[in-house]
Design an enzyme around this catalytic site. Structure first.
Site, PDB file in Angstrom:
ATOM      1  N   ASN A 123       0.813  -1.220   0.000  1.00  0.00           N
ATOM      2  CA  ASN A 123       0.000   0.000   0.000  1.00  0.00           C
ATOM      3  C   ASN A 123       0.845   1.268   0.000  1.00  0.00           C
ATOM      4  OD1 ASN A 123      -2.405  -1.515   0.184  1.00  0.00           O
ATOM      5  ND2 ASN A 123      -2.206  -1.645   2.394  1.00  0.00           N
ATOM      6  N   HIS A 142      -7.209   4.705   2.007  1.00  0.00           N
ATOM      7  CA  HIS A 142      -6.625   4.420   0.696  1.00  0.00           C
ATOM      8  C   HIS A 142      -6.740   5.580  -0.282  1.00  0.00           C
ATOM      9  CE1 HIS A 142      -5.768   0.153   1.502  1.00  0.00           C
ATOM     10  NE2 HIS A 142      -6.831   0.222   2.272  1.00  0.00           N
ATOM     11  N   GLU A 164     -16.356   4.099   3.339  1.00  0.00           N
ATOM     12  CA  GLU A 164     -14.981   4.389   2.942  1.00  0.00           C
ATOM     13  C   GLU A 164     -15.010   5.238   1.673  1.00  0.00           C
ATOM     14  OE1 GLU A 164     -12.386   0.882   2.973  1.00  0.00           O
ATOM     15  OE2 GLU A 164     -13.985  -0.208   3.979  1.00  0.00           O
ATOM     16  N   SER A 221     -10.659  -0.959  -0.195  1.00  0.00           N
ATOM     17  CA  SER A 221      -9.339  -1.557  -0.311  1.00  0.00           C
ATOM     18  C   SER A 221      -9.283  -2.805  -1.171  1.00  0.00           C
ATOM     19  CB  SER A 221      -8.794  -1.888   1.080  1.00  0.00           C
ATOM     20  OG  SER A 221      -9.634  -2.819   1.742  1.00  0.00           O
ATOM     21  N   LYS A 280      -0.002   3.873   4.540  1.00  0.00           N
ATOM     22  CA  LYS A 280      -0.207   3.578   3.127  1.00  0.00           C
ATOM     23  C   LYS A 280       0.521   4.616   2.281  1.00  0.00           C
ATOM     24  CE  LYS A 280      -4.302   0.968   4.287  1.00  0.00           C
ATOM     25  NZ  LYS A 280      -4.037   0.974   5.753  1.00  0.00           N
ATOM     26  N   ASP A 331     -13.816   6.618   6.092  1.00  0.00           N
ATOM     27  CA  ASP A 331     -12.468   6.061   6.140  1.00  0.00           C
ATOM     28  C   ASP A 331     -11.752   6.426   4.837  1.00  0.00           C
ATOM     29  OD1 ASP A 331     -10.251   4.337   5.772  1.00  0.00           O
ATOM     30  OD2 ASP A 331     -11.149   2.770   6.996  1.00  0.00           O
ATOM     31  N   HIS A 355     -14.630  -2.001   5.807  1.00  0.00           N
ATOM     32  CA  HIS A 355     -13.504  -2.722   6.387  1.00  0.00           C
ATOM     33  C   HIS A 355     -13.913  -3.388   7.706  1.00  0.00           C
ATOM     34  CE1 HIS A 355      -9.475  -3.263   8.231  1.00  0.00           C
ATOM     35  NE2 HIS A 355      -9.076  -3.370   6.975  1.00  0.00           N
TER      36      HIS A 355
END
Length: 397
Positions: free
Chosen positions: A51, A219, A187, A191, A246, A216, A143
């Site tokens: 990541n 990423h 998110e 991910s 990440k 979230d 997640h």
């Protein structure tokens, strides 16, 4: 010893059952020889599972500041933030982070999983104290740490179809007359699928229905949005969570939001109250990353271009990279055993790309999760593009 042996039998039976279903995991050590290369079993592999989206884990500025702050303040913080763990450097990094995210305040936490599990649980417990359990509208593919936060608070989720904001809107309308505070949890970039949420519409829906938004951005931070500030930048989102592990190249996590929110979390979030503060070296890497990231537009452009190219390669092989629109490109294979064979073929060709299997993904959702980095050279991208068709052929048997 006899008592322990009884439990060992249970453990081993469970492991054997996992192996039969091709979902047992084992630890295979690597040595990171660069931002996108590792050494495993004496061979150098190009890493397409990390990541480290901007290659900052080996950036000299991060290493230098981490070393400087370590030498200045030692190897550990020594205590939790509420005891003697808070330093001027913690406060400075939080101020820089809040400015980067365009928020009133920020709060550092130990890890992304811990942040989601403890921050969300604290918010839901407070909401429950208002007289009725909160109504938590959560993306079904959130997640595991977000699901854990709900479970820790004993709150039932009202799950909407993955990234389907029409479904979310219908659920908000359906429950419009129910008691309880409304909280939307999702998110910005997922991910395992590499797709993104329409944050502008999400914010609008939340305002229309009086809902608190928890997003979230693990990423997206560093990679997407203006100057890498994330997809929530410029939108009304109540709480943004993100990580330094990440695209920011280090370790640790954070939340940003209002001053009242962060001050309350200092008092109510168990993952903050009862955890030793982040150590100086970690803070130094955080500080340097936040200084570097706004100036990496060229790297973000190259990353997006390479991801689009690899998605085209995957489609050209008759496979699906959907619904990816980011640096995370899944190769959807379905069967766990086939995903393992595909990963083995890539490794034989000098590439590391992990097979992702249940329960990380839904049943029959096994895949290769490609995670691209701005540090990948054109030659590495070409090597991956050449390897995918061969891996497809070799994994089919």
């Amino acid at each position: 010893m006899r008592f322990m042996a009884c439990f060992d039998t249970l453990f081993q039976t469970a492991l054997d059952h996992m192996a039969q279903r091709h979902i047992r995991r084992v630890l295979r050590p690597v040595r990171h020889s660069g931002p996108v290369t590792v050494i495993r079993d004496g061979r150098e592999l190009v890493n397409f599972s990390s990541n480290d989206y901007l290659g900052l884990s080996h950036h000299p500025a991060l290493a230098a500041r981490a070393a400087q702050w370590l030498h200045e303040d030692g190897t550990g913080a020594g205590a939790s933030r509420l005891v003697t763990g808070t330093s001027a450097k913690h406060m400075a990094v939080e101020a820089r982070l809040a400015a980067f995210k365009g928020a009133e305040a920020a709060l550092l936490l130990a890890s992304g999983w811990q942040a989601n599990a403890s921050v969300l649980a604290a918010i839901l417990r407070l909401a429950t104290e208002q007289g009725a359990p909160p109504l938590v509208f959560a993306d079904r593919l959130n997640h595991a740490s977000l699901h854990q936060g709900c479970m820790a608070a004993g709150v039932r989720q009202i799950r909407f179809r993955h990234n389907d904001l029409n479904h979310l809107e219908s659920l908000l309308i359906r429950h419009a007359d129910d008691p309880g505070l409304r909280i939307i949890v999702t998110e910005s970039v997922f991910s395992m699928d590499g797709d993104r949420t329409d944050i502008a519409r999400l914010s609008t829906l939340a305002r229309q229905h009086g809902a608190f938004t928890y997003v979230d951005e693990a990423h997206a931070t560093g990679v997407l949005g203006p100057q890498g500030r994330g997809l929530c930048a410029g939108h009304e989102i109540d709480l943004v969570m993100g990580t330094f592990s990440k695209a920011l190249g280090g370790f640790g996590a954070f939340v940003t939001g209002s001053r009242a929110l962060c001050d309350w979390l200092v008092n109510a979030c168990s993952g903050f109250v009862f955890t030793t503060a982040p150590p100086p070296a970690m803070l130094g890497a955080m500080d340097a990353a936040l200084e570097c990231v706004p100036h990496l537009d060229e790297e973000r452009t190259r990353l997006a271009r390479n991801a689009a190219h690899i998605r085209d390669v995957v489609r050209g092989c008759g496979l699906s990279p959907e619904p990816s629109t980011t640096q995370i490109v899944p190769i959807m294979l379905g069967d766990a055993a086939r995903a393992l064979r595909f990963a083995a073929s890539l490794e034989a060709q000098g590439l590391l790309a992990a097979a992702i299997r249940p329960p990380t993904v839904p049943p029959n959702g096994s895949r290769i999760r490609l995670a691209l980095s701005a540090a990948h050279t054109d030659g590495m991208i070409d090597q991956l593009a050449t390897a995918i068709p061969l891996a497809l052929h070799q994994s089919a048997s």
